[in-house]
Design a protein around this motif. Structure first.
Motif: not given
Length: 264
Positions: A184-186, A188-189, A155, A181
């Motif tokens: 939704d985020h893994w 994308v990040l 992050r 988390t």
């Protein structure tokens, strides 16, 4: 070179965890991998009171994976483990990298720690039990300059930009991303880190339930410098492989020279 990400479900039995990790490394070697990457906290994921005594870098955990690398003749990124820390209350969250001769060639201690305080909802202070690392690390793995990171580091884009400026062409992310988390985020990040730094990203995750009442997201993946997911693990324990093509990376950096064009 061919890279394998090893997706596992570490729990509260260190012996079982290490045996599972060794099996995955063997499968990676059989698939022709030059490098196999394990996830965060290969040694133990479970209640704090049951955690085995933390070890130094040259302890039994290190010896186990040094032997595995030597026996299999591959590079091994041993995810991370609970290294003995600077005081009795805290460990380090530490990655170890071994070459095919079984030699420890580099270590990395997770820099960013998850501390959150939301009144009435959640209170978690990772820094109470884990001490932060202080060194950004780029090391050569089979001739490929590789930037090291662990889980929550993902992050913090400034870390990865520093690794890219320092010459990294591959970024490795062992993790134990939580389900809520991760979904939704893994991805994308991970894709963002690949695109903005024009690097391959190799991310090995824990999957499934572990005590106390937590579930890891999994979806280990390998992403090319364009941001394309070239390999992704299904929802279970196992490995997936992809080839790292440095000529493709150099072509992309030439055709879209965002790293060369940066001004800050």
């Amino acid at each position: 070179m061919r890279v394998a990400v090893c997706q596992m479900n570490a729990r509260d039995d260190r012996t079982v965890n290490l045996a599972a990790a060794r099996d995955l490394l063997g499968r990676a070697a059989a698939a022709g991998a030059t490098l196999a990457v394990l996830p965060e906290y290969v040694d133990y994921l479970g209640p704090g009171p049951g955690m085995p005594k933390p070890e130094p870098v040259d302890g039994e955990f290190s010896a186990f994976f040094a032997e595995a690398a030597r026996e299999l003749g591959i590079w091994v990124h041993a995810g991370s483990f609970h290294e003995a820390g600077p005081d009795p209350e805290r460990t380090f969250n530490t990655s170890l990298i071994f070459n095919p001769a079984g030699e420890l060639v580099e270590t990395y201690r997770k820099i960013h720690l998850y501390d959150v305080e939301i009144p009435g909802r959640v209170s978690y202070q990772e820094s109470r039990s884990v001490a932060p690392g202080e060194r950004a690390v780029v090391t050569e793995i089979a001739g490929v300059p590789t930037g090291l990171s662990i889980c929550y580091d993902l992050r913090f884009p400034e870390l990865y930009r520093r690794l890219a400026i320092d010459g990294a062409k591959m970024l490795v992310v062992p993790a134990a991303f939580m389900m809520h988390t991760g979904r939704d985020h893994w991805e994308v990040l991970l894709r963002a880190r690949a695109i903005e730094n024009q690097c391959y990203v190799v991310a090995a995750g824990q999957i499934g339930d572990h005590e106390p009442g937590r579930t890891c997201f999994g979806r280990s993946m390998i992403i090319d410098p364009w941001g394309t997911v070239v390999a992704q693990a299904p929802d279970g324990v196992g490995i997936v492989c992809a080839d790292i093509d440095l000529s493709r990376l150099e072509n992309l950096r030439t055709e879209l020279p965002s790293l060369a064009n940066r001004r800050l």
